[in-house]
Scaffold this motif. Structure first.
Motif, PDB file in Angstrom:
ATOM      1  N   ASN A   1      10.773  10.898  21.814  1.00 31.90           N
ATOM      2  CA  ASN A   1      11.056  11.296  23.138  1.00 31.90           C
ATOM      3  C   ASN A   1       9.950  12.051  23.781  1.00 31.90           C
ATOM      4  N   PRO A   2       9.097  11.560  24.677  1.00 34.42           N
ATOM      5  CA  PRO A   2       8.064  12.337  25.111  1.00 34.42           C
ATOM      6  C   PRO A   2       8.392  13.028  26.284  1.00 34.42           C
ATOM      7  N   LEU A   3       9.727  13.190  26.916  1.00 33.53           N
ATOM      8  CA  LEU A   3      10.227  13.825  28.194  1.00 33.53           C
ATOM      9  C   LEU A   3      11.121  14.794  27.933  1.00 33.53           C
ATOM     10  N   SER A   4      11.171  15.839  28.458  1.00 32.17           N
ATOM     11  CA  SER A   4      12.426  16.651  28.526  1.00 32.17           C
ATOM     12  C   SER A   4      13.247  16.477  29.507  1.00 32.17           C
ATOM     13  N   THR A   5      14.460  16.919  29.269  1.00 30.42           N
ATOM     14  CA  THR A   5      15.619  16.637  30.215  1.00 30.42           C
ATOM     15  C   THR A   5      15.260  16.538  31.668  1.00 30.42           C
ATOM     16  N   LEU A   6      14.491  17.662  32.218  1.00 30.49           N
ATOM     17  CA  LEU A   6      14.129  17.591  33.660  1.00 30.49           C
ATOM     18  C   LEU A   6      13.191  16.690  33.971  1.00 30.49           C
ATOM     19  N   ALA A   7      12.221  16.397  33.179  1.00 30.90           N
ATOM     20  CA  ALA A   7      11.325  15.294  33.427  1.00 30.90           C
ATOM     21  C   ALA A   7      11.768  13.982  33.540  1.00 30.90           C
TER      22      ALA A   7
ATOM     23  N   THR B   1      23.512  12.067  36.547  1.00 26.12           N
ATOM     24  CA  THR B   1      24.158  11.115  35.382  1.00 26.12           C
ATOM     25  C   THR B   1      23.148  10.899  34.249  1.00 26.12           C
ATOM     26  N   ILE B   2      22.027  11.548  34.249  1.00 29.41           N
ATOM     27  CA  ILE B   2      21.092  11.263  33.178  1.00 29.41           C
ATOM     28  C   ILE B   2      21.116  12.155  32.014  1.00 29.41           C
ATOM     29  N   THR B   3      21.148  11.744  30.856  1.00 30.40           N
ATOM     30  CA  THR B   3      20.907  12.628  29.785  1.00 30.40           C
ATOM     31  C   THR B   3      19.785  11.912  28.832  1.00 30.40           C
ATOM     32  N   THR B   4      19.190  12.803  27.878  1.00 29.01           N
ATOM     33  CA  THR B   4      18.040  12.247  27.021  1.00 29.01           C
ATOM     34  C   THR B   4      18.572  12.364  25.442  1.00 29.01           C
ATOM     35  N   SER B   5      17.663  11.594  24.697  1.00 31.67           N
ATOM     36  CA  SER B   5      17.874  11.625  23.384  1.00 31.67           C
ATOM     37  C   SER B   5      17.984  13.223  22.714  1.00 31.67           C
ATOM     38  N   GLN B   6      17.241  14.050  23.166  1.00 30.19           N
ATOM     39  CA  GLN B   6      17.081  15.373  22.937  1.00 30.19           C
ATOM     40  C   GLN B   6      18.705  16.225  22.991  1.00 30.19           C
ATOM     41  N   ASP B   7      19.465  15.492  24.159  1.00 28.86           N
ATOM     42  CA  ASP B   7      20.899  15.993  24.301  1.00 28.86           C
ATOM     43  C   ASP B   7      21.935  15.461  23.122  1.00 28.86           C
ATOM     44  N   MET B   8      21.380  14.649  22.273  1.00 25.62           N
ATOM     45  CA  MET B   8      22.126  14.018  21.345  1.00 25.62           C
ATOM     46  C   MET B   8      21.993  14.544  20.045  1.00 25.62           C
ATOM     47  N   GLU B   9      23.210  14.366  19.297  1.00 26.82           N
ATOM     48  CA  GLU B   9      22.864  15.191  17.959  1.00 26.82           C
ATOM     49  C   GLU B   9      22.269  14.407  16.814  1.00 26.82           C
ATOM     50  N   ASN B  10      21.947  13.160  16.612  1.00 26.15           N
ATOM     51  CA  ASN B  10      21.296  12.274  16.004  1.00 26.15           C
ATOM     52  C   ASN B  10      20.016  12.073  16.770  1.00 26.15           C
ATOM     53  N   ASP B  11      19.169  12.752  16.566  1.00 27.66           N
ATOM     54  CA  ASP B  11      17.770  12.797  17.078  1.00 27.66           C
ATOM     55  C   ASP B  11      16.581  12.013  16.389  1.00 27.66           C
ATOM     56  N   THR B  12      16.885  11.435  15.027  1.00 30.68           N
ATOM     57  CA  THR B  12      16.362  10.705  14.080  1.00 30.68           C
ATOM     58  C   THR B  12      15.845   9.321  14.740  1.00 30.68           C
TER      59      THR B  12
ATOM     60  N   PHE C   1      15.736   6.855  25.823  1.00 34.61           N
ATOM     61  CA  PHE C   1      15.329   8.363  25.879  1.00 34.61           C
ATOM     62  C   PHE C   1      15.953   8.753  27.479  1.00 34.61           C
ATOM     63  N   CYS C   2      16.291   7.942  28.391  1.00 38.25           N
ATOM     64  CA  CYS C   2      16.635   8.178  29.458  1.00 38.25           C
ATOM     65  C   CYS C   2      17.673   7.398  30.064  1.00 38.25           C
ATOM     66  N   PRO C   3      18.890   7.389  29.175  1.00 37.94           N
ATOM     67  CA  PRO C   3      20.070   6.453  29.548  1.00 37.94           C
ATOM     68  C   PRO C   3      20.872   7.328  30.607  1.00 37.94           C
ATOM     69  N   SER C   4      21.650   6.587  31.707  1.00 35.18           N
ATOM     70  CA  SER C   4      22.321   6.878  32.718  1.00 35.18           C
ATOM     71  C   SER C   4      23.768   6.507  32.079  1.00 35.18           C
ATOM     72  N   SER C   5      24.621   7.419  31.987  1.00 42.43           N
ATOM     73  CA  SER C   5      25.927   7.063  31.138  1.00 42.43           C
ATOM     74  C   SER C   5      27.352   7.444  31.954  1.00 42.43           C
ATOM     75  N   HIS C   6      26.999   7.871  33.219  1.00 41.98           N
ATOM     76  CA  HIS C   6      28.118   8.346  33.865  1.00 41.98           C
ATOM     77  C   HIS C   6      28.192   7.532  35.310  1.00 41.98           C
ATOM     78  N   PHE C   7      27.684   6.263  35.474  1.00 45.38           N
ATOM     79  CA  PHE C   7      27.842   5.430  36.723  1.00 45.38           C
ATOM     80  C   PHE C   7      29.360   5.033  36.834  1.00 45.38           C
ATOM     81  N   THR C   8      29.802   5.327  37.922  1.00 42.93           N
ATOM     82  CA  THR C   8      31.076   4.688  38.341  1.00 42.93           C
ATOM     83  C   THR C   8      31.210   3.435  39.148  1.00 42.93           C
TER      84      THR C   8
END
Length: 302
Positions: free
Chosen positions: A82-88, A157-168, A175-182
């Protein structure tokens, strides 16, 4: 069997890397050339046309699409992390969505403008009597504002793989999923997209149909100047139709992939890569079509 899977996976990874690099390199260069082709009449105030203003905005938007989504995906493919931080990640995803929506709006505006040029009348007298570039420029800025506003809540609505427990296991995560679209978000996006695409398709198809019928009526008239001018209009119309087709088909396929990935949380890497390749098709190929149609292009290109 395991060896064959590894070979296919390696071939796919190499192909994806080449496609990503070509899309960013060729697409960015072509859009820069298109930008200077169309911004020079605006700066020099020489034969400025409304299409120059629209194509200037389109070239800027296409570069934003390629850089905001292409560089993170390409970096992820080459670095396998993952090359990006959550903000980026939030920022790049937001800019890519805004640019994608603005591209749709500007392409629709270009099709509609070309359609109205066939009907000289009150609308044309009000808009095209020296004030059309300013009016078209205002509409382009409205497209930007509309796109910024309609996606203003998307970064939340964006999270990153850095926010996940399994980062391997990065190969199976986006690495930029949007998981809260209604459902309301999808309805809002779908209505705006359908409105622009419908207007774009209607204007382009009807313009080509009118020019084709008129071409059949006047084909027997021997007027070298008039026929040359009309054939130029025919070529311009079919170039615009190819531009719309180049936009609509990848756009619809990308929307299907994006909906499936987001709604069903299917984050398989090959799905995400195909979706990104489809999203970058129009910003890559559209400037090439427009440059080759431009009379200032070198004769060997045309």
């Amino acid at each position: 069997m395991y060896f064959q899977k590894n070979v296919l996976r390696t071939i796919w990874e190499v192909a994806v890397k080449i496609i990503f690099l070509l899309q960013i390199g060729v697409g960015t260069l072509a859009n820069v050339i298109l930008f200077f082709y169309n911004v020079s009449p605006i700066l020099l105030e020489h034969r400025q046309r409304p299409s120059h203003t629209i194509l200037t905005h389109m070239s800027v938007v296409n570069v934003l699409v390629l850089l905001s989504s292409g560089i993170p995906h390409t970096t992820a493919v080459f670095l396998l992390r993952n090359p990006l931080s959550t903000l980026a990640c939030k920022f790049s995803f937001y800019i890519s969505r805004v640019a994608r929506q603005t591209t749709l709006c500007c392409t629709c505006m270009l099709s509609t403008h070309q359609f109205f040029t066939l009907f000289p009348g009150r609308v044309e007298c009000l808009m095209l009597r020296g004030r059309a570039p300013k009016v078209i420029g205002l509409f382009c800025f409205i497209c930007w504002i509309f796109s910024f506003l309609i996606y203003i809540f998307v970064p939340m609505t964006i999270t990153t793989s850095q926010d996940m427990e399994n980062d391997t296991d990065f190969q199976g995560t986006w690495f930029c999923p949007s998981s809260h679209f209604t459902s309301c978000m999808y309805i809002l996006f779908s209505i705006s997209d359908a409105m622009f695409i419908g207007l774009m398709g209607w204007a382009s198809g009807f313009r080509v149909l009118l020019l084709h019928r008129h071409h059949q009526r006047v084909w027997h008239i021997h007027s070298p100047d008039g026929s040359h001018k009309f054939l130029s209009e025919i070529r311009a119309a079919y170039t615009l139709l190819r531009l719309v087709v180049t936009f609509v088909i990848p756009y619809m396929l990308n929307s299907i992939f994006t909906f499936y990935i987001t709604y069903f949380l299917d984050t398989r890497l090959w799905l995400i890569q195909i979706s990104h390749i489809l999203a970058s098709c129009f910003p890559t190929f559209s400037p090439l079509l427009l440059i080759l149609r431009d009379p200032r292009a070198p004769s060997f290109c045309s």
